[in-house]
Write a protein that holds these residues in place. Structure first.
Motif, PDB file in Angstrom:
ATOM      1  N   PRO A   1      44.227  28.176  32.850  1.00 23.65           N
ATOM      2  CA  PRO A   1      44.324  28.118  34.322  1.00 23.65           C
ATOM      3  C   PRO A   1      43.187  28.855  35.019  1.00 23.65           C
ATOM      4  O   PRO A   1      42.690  28.400  36.054  1.00 23.65           O
ATOM      5  CB  PRO A   1      45.680  28.777  34.606  1.00 23.65           C
ATOM      6  CG  PRO A   1      46.477  28.550  33.362  1.00 23.65           C
ATOM      7  CD  PRO A   1      45.485  28.629  32.232  1.00 23.65           C
ATOM      8  N   ASP A   2      42.762  29.995  34.454  1.00 21.59           N
ATOM      9  CA  ASP A   2      41.680  30.753  35.080  1.00 21.59           C
ATOM     10  C   ASP A   2      40.371  29.960  35.057  1.00 21.59           C
ATOM     11  O   ASP A   2      39.583  30.025  36.002  1.00 21.59           O
ATOM     12  CB  ASP A   2      41.490  32.097  34.373  1.00 21.59           C
ATOM     13  CG  ASP A   2      42.740  32.967  34.454  1.00 21.59           C
ATOM     14  OD1 ASP A   2      43.314  33.049  35.542  1.00 21.59           O
ATOM     15  OD2 ASP A   2      43.136  33.532  33.434  1.00 21.59           O
ATOM     16  N   GLU A   3      40.136  29.220  33.969  1.00 16.92           N
ATOM     17  CA  GLU A   3      38.920  28.416  33.896  1.00 16.92           C
ATOM     18  C   GLU A   3      38.985  27.263  34.894  1.00 16.92           C
ATOM     19  O   GLU A   3      37.978  26.906  35.521  1.00 16.92           O
ATOM     20  CB  GLU A   3      38.732  27.888  32.472  1.00 16.92           C
ATOM     21  CG  GLU A   3      38.493  28.975  31.433  1.00 16.92           C
ATOM     22  CD  GLU A   3      38.249  28.407  30.049  1.00 16.92           C
ATOM     23  OE1 GLU A   3      37.924  27.211  29.948  1.00 16.92           O
ATOM     24  OE2 GLU A   3      38.393  29.147  29.065  1.00 16.92           O
ATOM     25  N   LEU A   4      40.180  26.677  35.044  1.00 20.17           N
ATOM     26  CA  LEU A   4      40.332  25.616  36.038  1.00 20.17           C
ATOM     27  C   LEU A   4      40.080  26.150  37.440  1.00 20.17           C
ATOM     28  O   LEU A   4      39.476  25.471  38.282  1.00 20.17           O
ATOM     29  CB  LEU A   4      41.745  25.016  35.951  1.00 20.17           C
ATOM     30  CG  LEU A   4      42.053  24.193  34.689  1.00 20.17           C
ATOM     31  CD1 LEU A   4      43.531  23.781  34.679  1.00 20.17           C
ATOM     32  CD2 LEU A   4      41.168  22.950  34.614  1.00 20.17           C
ATOM     33  N   ALA A   5      40.541  27.377  37.705  1.00 15.67           N
ATOM     34  CA  ALA A   5      40.329  27.973  39.023  1.00 15.67           C
ATOM     35  C   ALA A   5      38.848  28.189  39.286  1.00 15.67           C
ATOM     36  O   ALA A   5      38.359  27.934  40.394  1.00 15.67           O
ATOM     37  CB  ALA A   5      41.089  29.299  39.120  1.00 15.67           C
ATOM     38  N   VAL A   6      38.111  28.651  38.259  1.00 12.75           N
ATOM     39  CA  VAL A   6      36.670  28.843  38.414  1.00 12.75           C
ATOM     40  C   VAL A   6      35.990  27.508  38.698  1.00 12.75           C
ATOM     41  O   VAL A   6      35.113  27.405  39.561  1.00 12.75           O
ATOM     42  CB  VAL A   6      36.072  29.499  37.154  1.00 12.75           C
ATOM     43  CG1 VAL A   6      34.543  29.486  37.209  1.00 12.75           C
ATOM     44  CG2 VAL A   6      36.572  30.930  37.018  1.00 12.75           C
ATOM     45  N   LEU A   7      36.387  26.462  37.965  1.00 11.26           N
ATOM     46  CA  LEU A   7      35.812  25.134  38.197  1.00 11.26           C
ATOM     47  C   LEU A   7      36.081  24.661  39.613  1.00 11.26           C
ATOM     48  O   LEU A   7      35.203  24.104  40.281  1.00 11.26           O
ATOM     49  CB  LEU A   7      36.402  24.132  37.194  1.00 11.26           C
ATOM     50  CG  LEU A   7      35.943  24.252  35.735  1.00 11.26           C
ATOM     51  CD1 LEU A   7      36.783  23.331  34.855  1.00 11.26           C
ATOM     52  CD2 LEU A   7      34.467  23.916  35.605  1.00 11.26           C
ATOM     53  N   ALA A   8      37.305  24.883  40.101  1.00  8.97           N
ATOM     54  CA  ALA A   8      37.667  24.443  41.450  1.00  8.97           C
ATOM     55  C   ALA A   8      36.859  25.196  42.501  1.00  8.97           C
ATOM     56  O   ALA A   8      36.384  24.608  43.476  1.00  8.97           O
ATOM     57  CB  ALA A   8      39.164  24.640  41.678  1.00  8.97           C
TER      58      ALA A   8
ATOM     59  N   ASP B   1      39.283  36.169  28.901  1.00 11.08           N
ATOM     60  CA  ASP B   1      38.764  36.696  27.640  1.00 11.08           C
ATOM     61  C   ASP B   1      37.543  37.568  27.958  1.00 11.08           C
ATOM     62  O   ASP B   1      36.502  37.061  28.384  1.00 11.08           O
ATOM     63  CB  ASP B   1      38.369  35.540  26.715  1.00 11.08           C
ATOM     64  CG  ASP B   1      37.901  36.020  25.342  1.00 11.08           C
ATOM     65  OD1 ASP B   1      37.792  37.249  25.144  1.00 11.08           O
ATOM     66  OD2 ASP B   1      37.649  35.160  24.484  1.00 11.08           O
ATOM     67  N   LEU B   2      37.692  38.874  27.759  1.00 11.69           N
ATOM     68  CA  LEU B   2      36.599  39.780  28.085  1.00 11.69           C
ATOM     69  C   LEU B   2      35.433  39.675  27.105  1.00 11.69           C
ATOM     70  O   LEU B   2      34.378  40.271  27.329  1.00 11.69           O
ATOM     71  CB  LEU B   2      37.120  41.222  28.138  1.00 11.69           C
ATOM     72  CG  LEU B   2      38.073  41.512  29.306  1.00 11.69           C
ATOM     73  CD1 LEU B   2      38.554  42.958  29.251  1.00 11.69           C
ATOM     74  CD2 LEU B   2      37.395  41.231  30.636  1.00 11.69           C
ATOM     75  N   ALA B   3      35.619  38.926  26.025  1.00  8.12           N
ATOM     76  CA  ALA B   3      34.487  38.639  25.142  1.00  8.12           C
ATOM     77  C   ALA B   3      33.571  37.594  25.779  1.00  8.12           C
ATOM     78  O   ALA B   3      32.402  37.475  25.421  1.00  8.12           O
ATOM     79  CB  ALA B   3      34.981  38.146  23.783  1.00  8.12           C
ATOM     80  N   GLU B   4      34.112  36.819  26.739  1.00  8.01           N
ATOM     81  CA  GLU B   4      33.315  35.838  27.478  1.00  8.01           C
ATOM     82  C   GLU B   4      32.875  36.400  28.821  1.00  8.01           C
ATOM     83  O   GLU B   4      31.716  36.291  29.213  1.00  8.01           O
ATOM     84  CB  GLU B   4      34.119  34.551  27.700  1.00  8.01           C
ATOM     85  CG  GLU B   4      34.470  33.781  26.447  1.00  8.01           C
ATOM     86  CD  GLU B   4      35.210  32.506  26.765  1.00  8.01           C
ATOM     87  OE1 GLU B   4      35.146  32.051  27.923  1.00  8.01           O
ATOM     88  OE2 GLU B   4      35.866  31.956  25.870  1.00  8.01           O
ATOM     89  N   PHE B   5      33.827  36.981  29.552  1.00  6.84           N
ATOM     90  CA  PHE B   5      33.528  37.535  30.873  1.00  6.84           C
ATOM     91  C   PHE B   5      33.103  38.993  30.678  1.00  6.84           C
ATOM     92  O   PHE B   5      33.885  39.923  30.873  1.00  6.84           O
ATOM     93  CB  PHE B   5      34.738  37.429  31.787  1.00  6.84           C
ATOM     94  CG  PHE B   5      35.047  36.025  32.213  1.00  6.84           C
ATOM     95  CD1 PHE B   5      34.594  35.538  33.438  1.00  6.84           C
ATOM     96  CD2 PHE B   5      35.779  35.173  31.393  1.00  6.84           C
ATOM     97  CE1 PHE B   5      34.864  34.243  33.838  1.00  6.84           C
ATOM     98  CE2 PHE B   5      36.063  33.878  31.792  1.00  6.84           C
ATOM     99  CZ  PHE B   5      35.600  33.409  33.020  1.00  6.84           C
ATOM    100  N   THR B   6      31.857  39.179  30.314  1.00  4.08           N
ATOM    101  CA  THR B   6      31.378  40.507  29.920  1.00  4.08           C
ATOM    102  C   THR B   6      30.699  41.265  31.052  1.00  4.08           C
ATOM    103  O   THR B   6      30.402  42.451  30.892  1.00  4.08           O
ATOM    104  CB  THR B   6      30.395  40.373  28.751  1.00  4.08           C
ATOM    105  OG1 THR B   6      29.284  39.556  29.166  1.00  4.08           O
ATOM    106  CG2 THR B   6      31.067  39.751  27.534  1.00  4.08           C
TER     107      THR B   6
END
Length: 277
Positions: free
Chosen positions: A7-14, A244-249
Motif C-alpha cells: 500500500p505504501d508503494e501504491l501511495a507513492v505512485l499515486a 522497508d528501511l533497507a530501501e528507504f535509506t
C-alpha cells in the motif's frame, strides 16, 4: 508472478502522478485488488489537488470532522464542518426532480460544485481535503495519505517516546546549498512492541509561512514517503509498517510552503543516509 504491491508503494505512485513502470503497470492490469487500491489513492490525490468534482463523493457525517478537530486539538474557529455547505447542495440536488437544481441568482451556475475551504492555522499545511476524502472513502492507508495520516499526526512528533527502545540505525543530516548553517541528526528506534519510529533533531529555521516536513526517500530517489511536520527542534515520527528501511535509506527534511500541495517542494534543508547500528 509479481506479489501484491505494498500500500505504501501504491501511495507513492499515486502522489508521484506519473505512469507506473512497465512491471508495475503490468501487475495492476492483471490484479483487480491492487488496481482498485491504486485507483482509490489516485482519486484521493486528485481530490486534494482539486481534480475531482465533489458531488461525485459520498458526504461523510459531521462527526468525522468533529473527530478530526478534537484529535488534532484545532482552534475553535475551525470547529465548523467544512463540508456542511457541500452536503446541503448534494441533498438539494438529490431531492430535485431532474437531479440538478438551478444555482441561486446571486451565484454563478456550477458554483455549487465547489466545496468550501476552511482556512488553516498558519503552522499547518492545507491538507484537510485529502484527510476528509480518505475518511469518506474508507481508504486511510499507511502513508498517505498515508501522505495525509502521518502528516496530520506528525506536528511536534505525534507519539510518545517508546520505552524501552533499541536503536536500529542513525544518520547525520547534511545541509543543502542555501541552508549552510543547518545541522541535523536522525535515529531509528524500535520499541518492545516492534513499532519503529524516527527521532529527528534539526537546528534550522524556515521563513515565515513555511513549515518543515520529514520524508523517507528511496536510495535511488524513485519514491518518497512523508512522515509529518517537524514542529520545534526535535520530533518523533512513526515509520509505517510497510516501509522497508533497507530501501528507504534517506532521511530528508524540506522547507514547504503552506499551499495545500502534498508533493515535496524540492527545497531540501538537510538529508542523510541511515546506517545500521
Amino acid at each position: 508472478m509479481m506479489d501484491h504491491i505494498e500500500p505504501d508503494e501504491l501511495a507513492v505512485l499515486a502522489l508521484d502522478g506519473r505512469e507506473p513502470a512497465d512491471a508495475v503497470r503490468g501487475h495492476l492490469d492483471t490484479c483487480p485488488e491492487c488496481l482498485a487500491e491504486y485507483d482509490a489513492l489516485v482519486r484521493t490525490v486528485s481530490l486534494g489537488r482539486g481534480g475531482v468534482p465533489v458531488d461525485e463523493l459520498e458526504a461523510p457525517p459531521s462527526s468525522v470532522w468533529a473527530g478530526i478537530h478534537g484529535e488534532l486539538g484545532l482552534a475553535s474557529e475551525l470547529a465548523a464542518d467544512p463540508l456542511a455547505d457541500w452536503r446541503t447542495v448534494v441533498i438539494e440536488r438529490a431531492a430535485a426532480p431532474d437531479g440538478a437544481p438551478e444555482a441561486p441568482a446571486d451565484r454563478p451556475a456550477g458554483s455549487e460544485r465547489i466545496a468550501p475551504v476552511t482556512p488553516l492555522a498558519p503552522r499547518r499545511r492545507a491538507r484537510w481535503p485529502i484527510a476528509i476524502a480518505a475518511a469518506a472513502g474508507g481508504i486511510l492507508a499507511g502513508v498517505g495519505i498515508g501522505v495525509a495520516v502521518a502528516s496530520l499526526g506528525g506536528s511536534g512528533g505525534g507519539t510518545s517516546t517508546p520505552s524501552p527502545a533499541v536503536v536500529l540505525a542513525s544518520a547525520d543530516l547534511a545541509a543543502f546549498p542555501g541552508w549552510d548553517d543547518a545541522t541535523g541528526h536522525a535515529t531509528v528506534e524500535e520499541d518492545a512492541d516492534g513499532e519503529r519510529s524516527i527521532v529527528v533533531d534539526l537546528d534550522a529555521a524556515v521563513p515565515a509561512g513555511d513549515v518543515r516536513e520529514v520524508w523517507l526517500i528511496r536510495s535511488d530517489a524513485s519514491g518518497l514517503v512523508s512522515l509529518g511536520l517537524l514542529d520545534g527542534d526535535s520530533g518523533r515520527f512513526v515509520v509505517p509498517s510497510g516501509i522497508d528501511l533497507a530501501e528507504f535509506t534517506l532521511v530528508d527534511v524540506s522547507a514547504e510552503p503552506v499551499d495545500g500541495d502534498p508533493a515535496h517542494s524540492g527545497d531540501s534543508i538537510v538529508r542523510g543516509e541511515l546506517v545500521e547500528s
